[in-house]
Scaffold this motif. Structure first.
Motif, PDB file in Angstrom:
ATOM      1  N   SER A 161      -2.268  -8.914  -9.693  1.00  0.00           N
ATOM      2  CA  SER A 161      -1.676 -10.255  -9.663  1.00  0.00           C
ATOM      3  C   SER A 161      -1.825 -10.888  -8.282  1.00  0.00           C
ATOM      4  O   SER A 161      -2.163 -12.076  -8.152  1.00  0.00           O
ATOM      5  CB  SER A 161      -0.199 -10.173 -10.048  1.00  0.00           C
ATOM      6  N   LYS A 162      -1.603 -10.083  -7.242  1.00  0.00           N
ATOM      7  CA  LYS A 162      -1.714 -10.582  -5.864  1.00  0.00           C
ATOM      8  C   LYS A 162      -3.134 -11.036  -5.561  1.00  0.00           C
ATOM      9  O   LYS A 162      -3.350 -12.105  -4.967  1.00  0.00           O
ATOM     10  CB  LYS A 162      -1.297  -9.483  -4.887  1.00  0.00           C
ATOM     11  N   LYS A 163      -4.126 -10.225  -5.970  1.00  0.00           N
ATOM     12  CA  LYS A 163      -5.526 -10.580  -5.719  1.00  0.00           C
ATOM     13  C   LYS A 163      -5.918 -11.834  -6.490  1.00  0.00           C
ATOM     14  O   LYS A 163      -6.664 -12.679  -5.987  1.00  0.00           O
ATOM     15  CB  LYS A 163      -6.443  -9.412  -6.104  1.00  0.00           C
ATOM     16  N   SER A 183       2.680  -0.984 -10.019  1.00  0.00           N
ATOM     17  CA  SER A 183       2.151  -1.335  -8.706  1.00  0.00           C
ATOM     18  C   SER A 183       0.723  -1.853  -8.818  1.00  0.00           C
ATOM     19  O   SER A 183       0.339  -2.787  -8.119  1.00  0.00           O
ATOM     20  CB  SER A 183       2.200  -0.123  -7.775  1.00  0.00           C
ATOM     21  N   ILE A 184      -0.074  -1.250  -9.696  1.00  0.00           N
ATOM     22  CA  ILE A 184      -1.448  -1.713  -9.890  1.00  0.00           C
ATOM     23  C   ILE A 184      -1.450  -3.120 -10.474  1.00  0.00           C
ATOM     24  O   ILE A 184      -2.226  -3.982 -10.054  1.00  0.00           O
ATOM     25  CB  ILE A 184      -2.226  -0.743 -10.807  1.00  0.00           C
ATOM     26  N   LYS A 185      -0.557  -3.372 -11.427  1.00  0.00           N
ATOM     27  CA  LYS A 185      -0.441  -4.719 -11.992  1.00  0.00           C
ATOM     28  C   LYS A 185      -0.069  -5.716 -10.900  1.00  0.00           C
ATOM     29  O   LYS A 185      -0.559  -6.846 -10.878  1.00  0.00           O
ATOM     30  CB  LYS A 185       0.616  -4.738 -13.097  1.00  0.00           C
ATOM     31  N   PHE A 242      -8.969   3.024 -15.883  1.00  0.00           N
ATOM     32  CA  PHE A 242      -8.953   4.492 -15.889  1.00  0.00           C
ATOM     33  C   PHE A 242      -7.635   5.015 -16.454  1.00  0.00           C
ATOM     34  O   PHE A 242      -7.609   5.937 -17.271  1.00  0.00           O
ATOM     35  CB  PHE A 242      -9.151   5.027 -14.471  1.00  0.00           C
ATOM     36  N   ILE A 243      -6.524   4.398 -16.027  1.00  0.00           N
ATOM     37  CA  ILE A 243      -5.206   4.848 -16.487  1.00  0.00           C
ATOM     38  C   ILE A 243      -5.007   4.534 -17.967  1.00  0.00           C
ATOM     39  O   ILE A 243      -4.536   5.374 -18.739  1.00  0.00           O
ATOM     40  CB  ILE A 243      -4.093   4.189 -15.648  1.00  0.00           C
ATOM     41  N   TYR A 275      -8.935  -2.542  -8.343  1.00  0.00           N
ATOM     42  CA  TYR A 275      -7.671  -2.328  -9.049  1.00  0.00           C
ATOM     43  C   TYR A 275      -7.842  -2.431 -10.564  1.00  0.00           C
ATOM     44  O   TYR A 275      -7.155  -1.738 -11.320  1.00  0.00           O
ATOM     45  CB  TYR A 275      -6.620  -3.328  -8.560  1.00  0.00           C
ATOM     46  N   GLU A 276      -8.769  -3.274 -11.012  1.00  0.00           N
ATOM     47  CA  GLU A 276      -9.019  -3.374 -12.448  1.00  0.00           C
ATOM     48  C   GLU A 276      -9.644  -2.085 -12.978  1.00  0.00           C
ATOM     49  O   GLU A 276      -9.347  -1.653 -14.096  1.00  0.00           O
ATOM     50  CB  GLU A 276      -9.920  -4.575 -12.738  1.00  0.00           C
TER      51      GLU A 276
END
Length: 249
Positions: free
Chosen positions: A9-11, A3-5, A219-220, A213-214
């Motif tokens: 991508s959307k941004k 979801s973060i990816k 962090f993950i 988001y980056e």
């Protein structure tokens, strides 16, 4: 992670769209000699700066209003939880009164409940007063009744509307070439601001920006994985002590 990816991508797509808009703008040069603004253009530039400052102030106040509104609701919900707990205890006392009497006991002396909502109510009241101040400053519809006619000009929304009207009047005084140049410059500025909003400030990116988001992804991928690795290492080091004979032949 997926979801973060997806958000990243959307941004990136949205930023790309804004960059293409920026590139598609016509190349309009300043019609005045030596690229110096005319007196009228300078006045308009100053008004645009003032308007931007007012809009930034409005955004900050709207953020504060959102935070306060959320805080008030959370406090009310917390108070409700305490009230429900109080009711539960009262019901327990009532249902066990007769049982206690069988042993010549007073259930109300065994179990007492004292609830004082004054601190919560004071906090809610103070937050609501602060919220009303913000609404008056912004000039929301909700605060119209509380705002006198004389104080309307203190509303930031009113100031923005007034300055926007003045700005239009000054822009109308420009020559056709000056107006086209001015409008094109404002369009550039607007697109660049949108790109900045989507990208986020590196040091402190806003929520839902690309930078946010980056940082979540970093962090993950880095910090969280490192924490898990250290946790596993610590766990393995403790196993022989926790389970005697585990490593014995």
């Amino acid at each position: 992670m997926e979801s973060i990816k997806g958000f990243i991508s959307k941004k990136q797509i949205e930023i790309g769209q804004q960059n293409r808009l920026l590139e598609s703008l016509p190349k309009i040069t300043n019609p005045n000699n030596d690229d110096k603004d005319s007196e009228q253009q300078s006045k308009i530039a100053q008004q645009n700066t003032e308007l931007d400052a007012l809009k930034d102030s409005l955004k900050e106040k709207e953020k504060s209003r959102e935070t306060l509104t959320s805080e008030i609701e959370e406090l009310k919900q917390f108070k409700k939880k305490v009230e429900l707990q109080e009711q539960s205890v009262e019901e327990f006392l009532k249902s066990h009164t007769e049982e206690a009497k069988e042993y010549n006991l007073d259930i109300n002396k065994i179990l007492k409940i004292k609830v004082d909502f004054s601190s919560i109510e004071e906090k809610i009241l103070n937050s609501e007063k602060e919220l009303e101040k913000i609404n008056l400053f912004i000039g929301t519809v909700e605060s119209t009744k509380a705002r006198s006619a004389d104080s309307n000009n203190e509303s930031i929304v009113y100031k923005i509307k007034l300055l926007t009207k003045q700005l239009k009047a000054e822009t109308d005084k420009l020559t056709g070439e000056e107006k086209a140049y001015q409008q094109n410059e404002q369009r550039k500025k607007s697109i660049n601001e949108k790109i900045q909003e989507l990208t986020g400030v590196p040091e402190n990116p806003s929520l839902e920006s690309l930078g946010f988001y980056e940082k979540e992804k970093e962090f993950i991928n880095v910090h969280l994985q490192q924490l898990l690795k250290e946790k596993r290492k610590s766990r393995r080091a403790m196993l022989p002590h926790e389970i005697p004979g585990l490593l014995s032949p």
